[in-house]
Design a protein around this motif. Structure first.
Motif, mmCIF file in Angstrom:
data_model
loop_
_atom_site.group_PDB
_atom_site.id
_atom_site.type_symbol
_atom_site.label_atom_id
_atom_site.label_comp_id
_atom_site.label_asym_id
_atom_site.label_seq_id
_atom_site.Cartn_x
_atom_site.Cartn_y
_atom_site.Cartn_z
ATOM 1 N N TYR A 1 -48.281 -25.455 20.662
ATOM 2 C CA TYR A 1 -49.246 -26.554 20.772
ATOM 3 C C TYR A 1 -49.116 -27.264 22.123
ATOM 4 C CZ TYR A 1 -50.568 -25.971 15.882
ATOM 5 O OH TYR A 1 -51.038 -25.457 14.707
ATOM 6 N N MET B 1 -60.482 -21.292 15.885
ATOM 7 C CA MET B 1 -60.402 -22.039 14.624
ATOM 8 C C MET B 1 -61.786 -22.186 14.002
ATOM 9 S SD MET B 1 -57.286 -22.637 13.990
ATOM 10 C CE MET B 1 -57.011 -21.047 14.657
ATOM 11 N N CYS C 1 -65.320 -28.401 10.948
ATOM 12 C CA CYS C 1 -65.250 -28.316 9.474
ATOM 13 C C CYS C 1 -65.724 -29.632 8.864
ATOM 14 C CB CYS C 1 -63.809 -28.058 9.009
ATOM 15 S SG CYS C 1 -63.207 -26.461 9.516
ATOM 16 N N PHE D 1 -59.017 -36.179 13.047
ATOM 17 C CA PHE D 1 -57.749 -36.625 13.617
ATOM 18 C C PHE D 1 -56.979 -35.411 14.133
ATOM 19 C CE2 PHE D 1 -53.203 -37.724 12.889
ATOM 20 C CZ PHE D 1 -53.123 -38.819 13.731
ATOM 21 N N LEU E 1 -54.363 -34.013 17.865
ATOM 22 C CA LEU E 1 -53.620 -34.444 19.061
ATOM 23 C C LEU E 1 -54.604 -34.989 20.100
ATOM 24 C CD1 LEU E 1 -51.252 -31.336 19.290
ATOM 25 C CD2 LEU E 1 -50.574 -33.677 18.675
ATOM 26 N N VAL F 1 -56.500 -32.586 22.215
ATOM 27 C CA VAL F 1 -57.463 -31.730 21.491
ATOM 28 C C VAL F 1 -58.769 -32.492 21.273
ATOM 29 C CG1 VAL F 1 -57.899 -30.502 19.312
ATOM 30 C CG2 VAL F 1 -55.638 -30.379 20.389
ATOM 31 N N ASN G 1 -50.636 -38.607 16.249
ATOM 32 C CA ASN G 1 -49.589 -37.674 15.848
ATOM 33 C C ASN G 1 -49.351 -37.849 14.351
ATOM 34 O OD1 ASN G 1 -47.270 -36.266 15.373
ATOM 35 N ND2 ASN G 1 -46.085 -37.224 17.031
ATOM 36 N N PHE H 1 -47.140 -36.906 12.514
ATOM 37 C CA PHE H 1 -45.753 -37.168 12.105
ATOM 38 C C PHE H 1 -45.429 -38.665 12.196
ATOM 39 C CE2 PHE H 1 -45.666 -32.697 13.258
ATOM 40 C CZ PHE H 1 -45.183 -32.180 12.062
ATOM 41 N N VAL I 1 -52.881 -26.410 8.418
ATOM 42 C CA VAL I 1 -51.970 -27.266 9.170
ATOM 43 C C VAL I 1 -50.551 -27.094 8.622
ATOM 44 C CG1 VAL I 1 -51.379 -29.679 9.664
ATOM 45 C CG2 VAL I 1 -53.749 -28.916 9.850
ATOM 46 N N TRP J 1 -45.650 -25.558 9.787
ATOM 47 C CA TRP J 1 -44.500 -26.473 9.864
ATOM 48 C C TRP J 1 -43.455 -26.169 8.795
ATOM 49 C CZ3 TRP J 1 -44.671 -29.027 14.294
ATOM 50 C CH2 TRP J 1 -45.910 -29.244 14.880
HETATM 51 C C1 LIG Z 1 -54.076 -23.977 12.961
HETATM 52 S S1 LIG Z 1 -54.927 -25.338 13.633
HETATM 53 C C2 LIG Z 1 -56.114 -25.700 12.364
HETATM 54 C C3 LIG Z 1 -57.340 -26.380 12.867
HETATM 55 C C4 LIG Z 1 -58.423 -26.718 11.828
HETATM 56 N N1 LIG Z 1 -57.918 -27.541 10.781
HETATM 57 C C5 LIG Z 1 -59.023 -25.448 11.249
HETATM 58 O O1 LIG Z 1 -58.572 -24.961 10.239
HETATM 59 O O2 LIG Z 1 -59.952 -24.914 11.877
HETATM 60 C C6 LIG Z 1 -53.773 -26.700 13.465
HETATM 61 C C7 LIG Z 1 -54.250 -27.980 14.107
HETATM 62 O O3 LIG Z 1 -53.205 -28.970 13.969
HETATM 63 C C8 LIG Z 1 -53.209 -29.761 15.146
HETATM 64 N N2 LIG Z 1 -51.930 -30.464 15.326
HETATM 65 C C9 LIG Z 1 -50.747 -29.924 15.728
HETATM 66 N N3 LIG Z 1 -49.798 -30.877 15.801
HETATM 67 C C10 LIG Z 1 -50.391 -32.044 15.416
HETATM 68 C C11 LIG Z 1 -49.908 -33.393 15.302
HETATM 69 N N4 LIG Z 1 -48.622 -33.701 15.551
HETATM 70 N N5 LIG Z 1 -50.778 -34.351 14.905
HETATM 71 C C12 LIG Z 1 -52.086 -34.036 14.643
HETATM 72 N N6 LIG Z 1 -52.594 -32.760 14.736
HETATM 73 C C13 LIG Z 1 -51.755 -31.792 15.118
HETATM 74 C C14 LIG Z 1 -53.474 -28.731 16.230
HETATM 75 O O4 LIG Z 1 -53.885 -29.300 17.449
HETATM 76 C C15 LIG Z 1 -54.536 -27.847 15.588
HETATM 77 O O5 LIG Z 1 -55.833 -28.303 15.867
#
Ligand SMILES: C[S@@+](CC[C@H](N)C(=O)[O-])C[C@H]1O[C@@H](n2cnc3c(N)ncnc32)[C@H](O)[C@@H]1O
Length: 356
Positions: free
Chosen positions: A153, A170, A206, A222, A224, A227, A243, A245, A259, A263
């Motif tokens: 990321y 995505m 979405c 919501f 990053l 993004v 974030n 977290f 998402v 993790w």
């Molecule tokens: C695998 S993608 C899925 C995107 C979307 N939900 C989809 O299914 O098309 C995971 C998403 O989580 C976001 N992400 C990663 N770390 C994050 C954080 N700490 N806070 C918020 N979003 C985060 C990424 O930028 C990415 O857009």
């Protein structure tokens, strides 16, 4: 199994990398759109296709039709193209798209699974695969980080081409899934639901579809900050950087697709705890994640889910994974949710409701 058969199977497994690389080549050369021709999908010879590629990319010379045919044949063997025998003299082969290949054809928004293919095989990710064994030896070692010094990321965030490919990938996967989901699942139409937050919503595509289906809703996309900075505008959608977290914006329901998979269990618990705090009493998280069966079998679904699981290990985190239904239930309980159910709405994604 006979020795000859065992050796053949292992030779095949060792060369399986040819399949995604041939697929990557097919997408790079835009073969699906060139064959589809607005829906005609007529059988086309490699020589004719080579001329179309030359025109499309303004090449000085004609591409090699023999090498092109080699790519088409391999992918025909994997159900992407149909090989149609030609009865000319000398006989030649012709190819058209199957239903599987059709998923690579751009729709009216320019979306297809092609961006997902390109995103998965970009140089940075291919390099991470060579460090996969490190994640087995020590799960604190992310293969991607080992190869590049930063997480995937962080890497996407610093490279705008990578970031936009990720968003297109995505959307290309998620838009058709959400379209089908909204036909079978009515959880966004629940009484009293006014605001939906999409956590990790990427471009917001979405969420935009959910709001189109339920025009009374407001949406917060919501993700990053880097993004959402590039995300397109959608009616009713407010983009918010942050974030997950640390905290998640308040809403009546939280949508979260693809998402949790990336993790660790502890990180998922933290994300779900933050979602819990952001929800009203009886509010729910509606998550969509790949869910693996408890036991291994050789069905296409199980193979696809297990293959995706190793992609997660190589790219995102050695502790992120495709989980079972009971693993998700346990994390939800640990994060303080009182109820949980899994709905098998799709072959790849399972809808998980965590109810406060
Ligand atoms: C695998 S993608 C899925 C995107 C979307 N939900 C989809 O299914 O098309 C995971 C998403 O989580 C976001 N992400 C990663 N770390 C994050 C954080 N700490 N806070 C918020 N979003 C985060 C990424 O930028 C990415 O857009």
């Amino acid at each position: 199994m006979e020795d000859k058969e065992a050796r053949l199977t292992m030779m095949h497994l060792a060369n399986l990398i040819s399949v995604p690389m041939a697929l990557h080549t097919a997408v790079k050369l835009d073969l699906p759109d060139l064959i589809w021709q607005g829906g005609a999908n007529l059988p086309i010879s490699p020589a004719q296709l080579a001329s179309l590629i030359r025109a499309k990319f303004s090449l000085a010379t004609e591409p090699d039709a023999v090498n092109l045919q080699r790519i088409l044949r391999l992918l025909a063997g994997h159900g992407v193209f149909e090989e149609v025998p030609d009865h000319g003299n000398p006989p030649a082969k012709a190819f058209r798209l199957t239903d599987v290949g059709r998923t690579l054809v751009s729709d009216d928004q320019g979306l297809s699974l092609g961006a997902y293919v390109l995103q998965h095989h970009q140089d940075a990710l291919v390099q991470a695969w060579t460090c996969l064994h490190e994640s087995v030896i020590d799960s604190s070692q992310e293969a991607f980080k080992k190869a590049h010094g930063v997480s995937a990321y962080e890497y996407y965030g610093k490279d705008s081409a990578c970031n936009s490919l990720m968003q297109r990938a995505m959307s290309g996967v998620s838009v058709p899934f959400v379209r089908a989901l909204l036909e079978s699942y009515d959880g966004f139409g629940s009484e009293g639901l006014k605001t939906v937050v999409d956590v990790g919503g990427s471009s917001g595509s979405c969420l935009a579809m959910i709001l189109q289906r339920y025009p009374g809703l407001q949406g917060i996309n919501f993700d990053l900050p880097e993004v959402v900075a590039d995300a397109p505008r959608y009616q009713g959608v407010t983009h918010m950087g942050g974030n997950m977290f640390e905290s998640v914006p308040a809403g009546d329901a939280i949508f979260m697709k693809w998402v949790l998979t990336t993790w660790s269990d502890d990180e998922c618990k933290k994300i779900l705890e933050n979602c819990q705090k952001a929800l009203p009493e009886k509010g729910k998280v509606i998550a969509c994640e790949p869910v693996v069966p408890e036991n291994t079998d050789n069905s296409e679904r199980t193979r696809a889910l297990l293959a995706g699981d190793i992609f997660v290990m190589a790219t995102y985190s050695a502790k992120g994974k495709h989980r079972t239904e009971s693993e998700y239930r346990n994390i939800g309980v640990a994060a303080g949710f009182t109820n949980f159910r899994a709905l098998y709405v799709d072959h790849f994604y399972t809808l998980l409701e965590f109810i406060k």
